[in-house]
Design a protein around this motif. Structure first.
Motif, PDB file in Angstrom:
ATOM      1  N   ALA A 102      -5.450 -24.140   9.119  1.00 35.40           N
ATOM      2  CA  ALA A 102      -5.228 -25.516   9.558  1.00 35.40           C
ATOM      3  C   ALA A 102      -6.080 -25.784  10.784  1.00 35.40           C
ATOM      4  CB  ALA A 102      -3.750 -25.742   9.872  1.00 35.40           C
ATOM      5  N   VAL A 103      -6.456 -27.066  10.971  1.00 34.58           N
ATOM      6  CA  VAL A 103      -7.274 -27.487  12.102  1.00 34.58           C
ATOM      7  C   VAL A 103      -6.581 -28.662  12.787  1.00 34.58           C
ATOM      8  CG1 VAL A 103      -9.539 -28.293  12.874  1.00 34.58           C
ATOM      9  CG2 VAL A 103      -9.364 -26.805  10.870  1.00 34.58           C
ATOM     10  N   ALA A 104      -6.581 -28.671  14.122  1.00 30.93           N
ATOM     11  CA  ALA A 104      -5.960 -29.759  14.874  1.00 30.93           C
ATOM     12  C   ALA A 104      -6.927 -30.263  15.942  1.00 30.93           C
ATOM     13  CB  ALA A 104      -4.650 -29.304  15.516  1.00 30.93           C
ATOM     14  N   LEU A 105      -6.597 -31.423  16.494  1.00 32.90           N
ATOM     15  CA  LEU A 105      -7.373 -32.003  17.583  1.00 32.90           C
ATOM     16  C   LEU A 105      -6.411 -32.408  18.688  1.00 32.90           C
ATOM     17  CD1 LEU A 105     -10.076 -33.152  18.746  1.00 32.90           C
ATOM     18  CD2 LEU A 105      -9.455 -35.315  17.612  1.00 32.90           C
ATOM     19  N   ALA A 106      -6.678 -31.954  19.921  1.00 33.29           N
ATOM     20  CA  ALA A 106      -5.835 -32.292  21.069  1.00 33.29           C
ATOM     21  C   ALA A 106      -6.685 -32.989  22.129  1.00 33.29           C
ATOM     22  CB  ALA A 106      -5.194 -31.039  21.655  1.00 33.29           C
ATOM     23  N   LEU A 107      -6.198 -34.143  22.612  1.00 36.78           N
ATOM     24  CA  LEU A 107      -6.846 -34.896  23.675  1.00 36.78           C
ATOM     25  C   LEU A 107      -5.847 -35.083  24.806  1.00 36.78           C
ATOM     26  CD1 LEU A 107      -8.436 -37.711  21.483  1.00 36.78           C
ATOM     27  CD2 LEU A 107      -9.606 -35.695  22.371  1.00 36.78           C
ATOM     28  N   GLY A 108      -6.278 -34.827  26.052  1.00 35.66           N
ATOM     29  CA  GLY A 108      -5.340 -34.953  27.145  1.00 35.66           C
ATOM     30  C   GLY A 108      -5.999 -35.242  28.472  1.00 35.66           C
ATOM     31  N   SER A 109      -5.157 -35.543  29.461  1.00 32.75           N
ATOM     32  CA  SER A 109      -5.638 -35.773  30.819  1.00 32.75           C
ATOM     33  C   SER A 109      -4.629 -35.194  31.800  1.00 32.75           C
ATOM     34  CB  SER A 109      -5.852 -37.263  31.093  1.00 32.75           C
ATOM     35  OG  SER A 109      -4.616 -37.955  31.029  1.00 32.75           O
ATOM     36  N   THR A 110      -5.134 -34.745  32.948  1.00 35.40           N
ATOM     37  CA  THR A 110      -4.300 -34.175  34.002  1.00 35.40           C
ATOM     38  C   THR A 110      -4.514 -34.974  35.283  1.00 35.40           C
ATOM     39  OG1 THR A 110      -4.391 -31.955  33.052  1.00 35.40           O
ATOM     40  CG2 THR A 110      -3.868 -32.118  35.384  1.00 35.40           C
ATOM     41  N   PHE A 111      -3.405 -35.355  35.905  1.00 39.54           N
ATOM     42  CA  PHE A 111      -3.442 -36.181  37.111  1.00 39.54           C
ATOM     43  C   PHE A 111      -2.797 -35.409  38.253  1.00 39.54           C
ATOM     44  CE2 PHE A 111      -1.700 -39.437  39.952  1.00 39.54           C
ATOM     45  CZ  PHE A 111      -2.803 -40.267  40.119  1.00 39.54           C
ATOM     46  N   ALA A 112      -3.517 -35.263  39.350  1.00 37.00           N
ATOM     47  CA  ALA A 112      -3.004 -34.532  40.505  1.00 37.00           C
ATOM     48  C   ALA A 112      -2.159 -35.444  41.388  1.00 37.00           C
ATOM     49  CB  ALA A 112      -4.154 -33.939  41.309  1.00 37.00           C
ATOM     50  N   LEU A 113      -0.910 -35.066  41.616  1.00 35.42           N
ATOM     51  CA  LEU A 113      -0.033 -35.815  42.512  1.00 35.42           C
ATOM     52  C   LEU A 113      -0.223 -35.268  43.913  1.00 35.42           C
ATOM     53  CD1 LEU A 113       3.189 -35.769  40.305  1.00 35.42           C
ATOM     54  CD2 LEU A 113       1.439 -37.551  40.434  1.00 35.42           C
ATOM     55  N   ASP A 114      -1.311 -35.681  44.535  1.00 39.28           N
ATOM     56  CA  ASP A 114      -1.731 -35.078  45.788  1.00 39.28           C
ATOM     57  C   ASP A 114      -1.888 -36.157  46.851  1.00 39.28           C
ATOM     58  OD1 ASP A 114      -3.826 -33.845  47.775  1.00 39.28           O
ATOM     59  OD2 ASP A 114      -3.171 -32.170  46.528  1.00 39.28           O
ATOM     60  N   SER A 115      -1.693 -35.786  48.106  1.00 39.49           N
ATOM     61  CA  SER A 115      -1.836 -36.767  49.187  1.00 39.49           C
ATOM     62  C   SER A 115      -3.289 -37.173  49.406  1.00 39.49           C
ATOM     63  CB  SER A 115      -1.270 -36.199  50.495  1.00 39.49           C
ATOM     64  OG  SER A 115      -1.925 -34.989  50.843  1.00 39.49           O
ATOM     65  N   ASP A 116      -4.221 -36.343  48.960  1.00 45.82           N
ATOM     66  CA  ASP A 116      -5.640 -36.646  49.090  1.00 45.82           C
ATOM     67  C   ASP A 116      -6.073 -37.505  47.903  1.00 45.82           C
ATOM     68  OD1 ASP A 116      -8.351 -36.772  49.301  1.00 45.82           O
ATOM     69  OD2 ASP A 116      -8.683 -34.612  49.510  1.00 45.82           O
ATOM     70  N   PRO A 117      -6.422 -38.779  48.096  1.00 44.97           N
ATOM     71  CA  PRO A 117      -6.773 -39.657  46.981  1.00 44.97           C
ATOM     72  C   PRO A 117      -7.917 -39.120  46.121  1.00 44.97           C
ATOM     73  CG  PRO A 117      -6.486 -40.930  48.991  1.00 44.97           C
ATOM     74  CD  PRO A 117      -6.479 -39.488  49.391  1.00 44.97           C
ATOM     75  N   VAL A 118      -8.830 -38.365  46.723  1.00 42.75           N
ATOM     76  CA  VAL A 118      -9.964 -37.839  45.963  1.00 42.75           C
ATOM     77  C   VAL A 118      -9.493 -36.921  44.847  1.00 42.75           C
ATOM     78  CG1 VAL A 118     -12.064 -36.443  46.098  1.00 42.75           C
ATOM     79  CG2 VAL A 118     -11.517 -38.056  47.930  1.00 42.75           C
ATOM     80  N   LYS A 119      -8.434 -36.156  45.116  1.00 43.94           N
ATOM     81  CA  LYS A 119      -7.945 -35.186  44.148  1.00 43.94           C
ATOM     82  C   LYS A 119      -7.045 -35.800  43.086  1.00 43.94           C
ATOM     83  CE  LYS A 119      -8.180 -31.266  47.336  1.00 43.94           C
ATOM     84  NZ  LYS A 119      -7.420 -30.166  47.973  1.00 43.94           N
ATOM     85  N   ARG A 120      -6.795 -37.101  43.203  1.00 43.35           N
ATOM     86  CA  ARG A 120      -5.943 -37.764  42.221  1.00 43.35           C
ATOM     87  C   ARG A 120      -6.708 -38.201  40.981  1.00 43.35           C
ATOM     88  NH1 ARG A 120      -2.533 -41.736  46.306  1.00 43.35           N
ATOM     89  NH2 ARG A 120      -1.548 -40.078  47.541  1.00 43.35           N
ATOM     90  N   VAL A 121      -8.018 -38.077  41.002  1.00 44.95           N
ATOM     91  CA  VAL A 121      -8.837 -38.485  39.854  1.00 44.95           C
ATOM     92  C   VAL A 121      -8.483 -37.593  38.660  1.00 44.95           C
ATOM     93  CG1 VAL A 121     -11.169 -38.783  38.976  1.00 44.95           C
ATOM     94  CG2 VAL A 121     -10.679 -39.183  41.400  1.00 44.95           C
ATOM     95  N   PRO A 122      -8.157 -38.180  37.515  1.00 46.47           N
ATOM     96  CA  PRO A 122      -7.739 -37.367  36.370  1.00 46.47           C
ATOM     97  C   PRO A 122      -8.844 -36.438  35.870  1.00 46.47           C
ATOM     98  CG  PRO A 122      -7.132 -39.671  36.065  1.00 46.47           C
ATOM     99  CD  PRO A 122      -8.052 -39.612  37.245  1.00 46.47           C
ATOM    100  N   SER A 123      -8.419 -35.315  35.333  1.00 43.09           N
ATOM    101  CA  SER A 123      -9.299 -34.405  34.618  1.00 43.09           C
ATOM    102  C   SER A 123      -8.990 -34.549  33.132  1.00 43.09           C
ATOM    103  CB  SER A 123      -9.043 -32.962  35.072  1.00 43.09           C
ATOM    104  OG  SER A 123      -9.795 -32.046  34.314  1.00 43.09           O
ATOM    105  N   TYR A 124     -10.021 -34.685  32.308  1.00 43.62           N
ATOM    106  CA  TYR A 124      -9.833 -34.915  30.876  1.00 43.62           C
ATOM    107  C   TYR A 124     -10.247 -33.682  30.078  1.00 43.62           C
ATOM    108  CZ  TYR A 124      -9.594 -39.752  32.408  1.00 43.62           C
ATOM    109  OH  TYR A 124      -9.250 -40.908  33.058  1.00 43.62           O
ATOM    110  N   TYR A 125      -9.653 -33.535  28.895  1.00 41.21           N
ATOM    111  CA  TYR A 125     -10.044 -32.401  28.052  1.00 41.21           C
ATOM    112  C   TYR A 125      -9.894 -32.743  26.574  1.00 41.21           C
ATOM    113  CZ  TYR A 125      -4.990 -31.493  27.665  1.00 41.21           C
ATOM    114  OH  TYR A 125      -3.643 -31.600  27.435  1.00 41.21           O
ATOM    115  N   VAL A 126     -10.645 -32.035  25.749  1.00 44.96           N
ATOM    116  CA  VAL A 126     -10.520 -32.083  24.297  1.00 44.96           C
ATOM    117  C   VAL A 126     -10.524 -30.639  23.801  1.00 44.96           C
ATOM    118  CG1 VAL A 126     -13.035 -32.352  24.049  1.00 44.96           C
ATOM    119  CG2 VAL A 126     -11.515 -32.932  22.132  1.00 44.96           C
ATOM    120  N   ASN A 127      -9.663 -30.347  22.848  1.00 42.96           N
ATOM    121  CA  ASN A 127      -9.573 -28.990  22.331  1.00 42.96           C
ATOM    122  C   ASN A 127      -9.372 -29.032  20.822  1.00 42.96           C
ATOM    123  OD1 ASN A 127      -9.441 -26.123  22.661  1.00 42.96           O
ATOM    124  ND2 ASN A 127      -7.238 -26.223  22.320  1.00 42.96           N
TER     125      ASN A 127
END
Length: 230
Positions: A102-127
């Motif tokens: 079987a084959v699957a596709l996963a799409l997601g994003s990670t959001f940092a809940l951080d006091s530094d606004p720069v680090k709040r930019v989401p990280s995206y991924y595909v697997n």
């Protein structure tokens, strides 16, 4: 510890990919049943660093899409805790029998809940997880994907391969290796204990990772519960 958090661990410098049904880092090509949910949680500690994960995982209706909403808390050695939210959608690509795979596709994003606004930019991924049976009791999972780290402005390749061996209906062993570009290759070995209580399973594993604290082996405990079974 099942769902794809590819990019979440990598986002805060833990080389990781996706989490399969035995709490493997390498994801499997399966989704929860229609109109079903699972609650998944795990905890890792190496004596200096700790990691906590909690997520409901659901397929609403008969959509064929599994949704994950995950909270993760990472406490680095002698540093403040860091909190993250990950959302993911995962679907099967076609319908195959277990022998063929079987084959699957996963799409997601990670959001940092951080006091530094720069680090709040989401990280995206595909697997892309691929799963197939070697024998009646042996499964193989292979992953390939990309992670977009918007904080570091880098795109990294990800990959992994894992083996599950079912010894009986209550005990399954697993071993795997996984890689994120720039973070090296790491591994995990462990065992899944099914039906510890009704509709629940427990996983105990040892993972090789690279922490800044100098501790590179982490003990993980994972718990999965399906209120209506699976």
């Amino acid at each position: 510890m099942r769902k794809s958090i590819l990019g979440l661990m990598g986002f805060f410098a833990l080389p990781s990919l996706a989490l399969a049904s035995t709490s493997m880092v390498v994801d499997d090509a399966s989704i929860v049943d229609p109109n079903r949910c699972e609650i998944e949680s795990w905890f890792g500690n190496n004596g200096r660093d700790s990691l906590f994960y909690f997520a409901p995982v659901c397929q609403f209706g008969d959509s064929g899409v599994e949704l994950t909403f995950a909270y993760e808390r990472w406490k680095p050695y002698q540093q403040s805790a860091q909190n993250y939210l990950t959302t993911e959608a995962k679907t099967l690509l076609g319908s195959f029998d277990q022998q063929r795979g079987a084959v699957a596709l996963a799409l997601g994003s990670t959001f940092a809940l951080d006091s530094d606004p720069v680090k709040r930019v989401p990280s995206y991924y595909v697997n892309v997880p691929v799963s197939f049976q070697l024998s009646h009791s042996t499964m193989v999972h292979v992953n390939a994907g990309l992670q977009q780290d918007n904080v570091a402005s880098k795109t990294r390749t990800t990959s992994g391969i894992g083996l599950e061996q079912q010894f009986n209906r209550h005990v399954t062993g697993f071993a795997e290796v996984f890689h994120i570009e720039g973070s090296g290759t790491n591994w995990q070995v462990g065992a899944l204990l099914s039906q510890v209580i009704a509709n629940a399973s427990l996983t105990v594993s040892l993972m090789r990772t690279d922490f800044d604290s100098g501790r590179d082996h982490t003990l993980f405990f994972a718990f999965s519960f399906s209120p209506r079974g699976r």
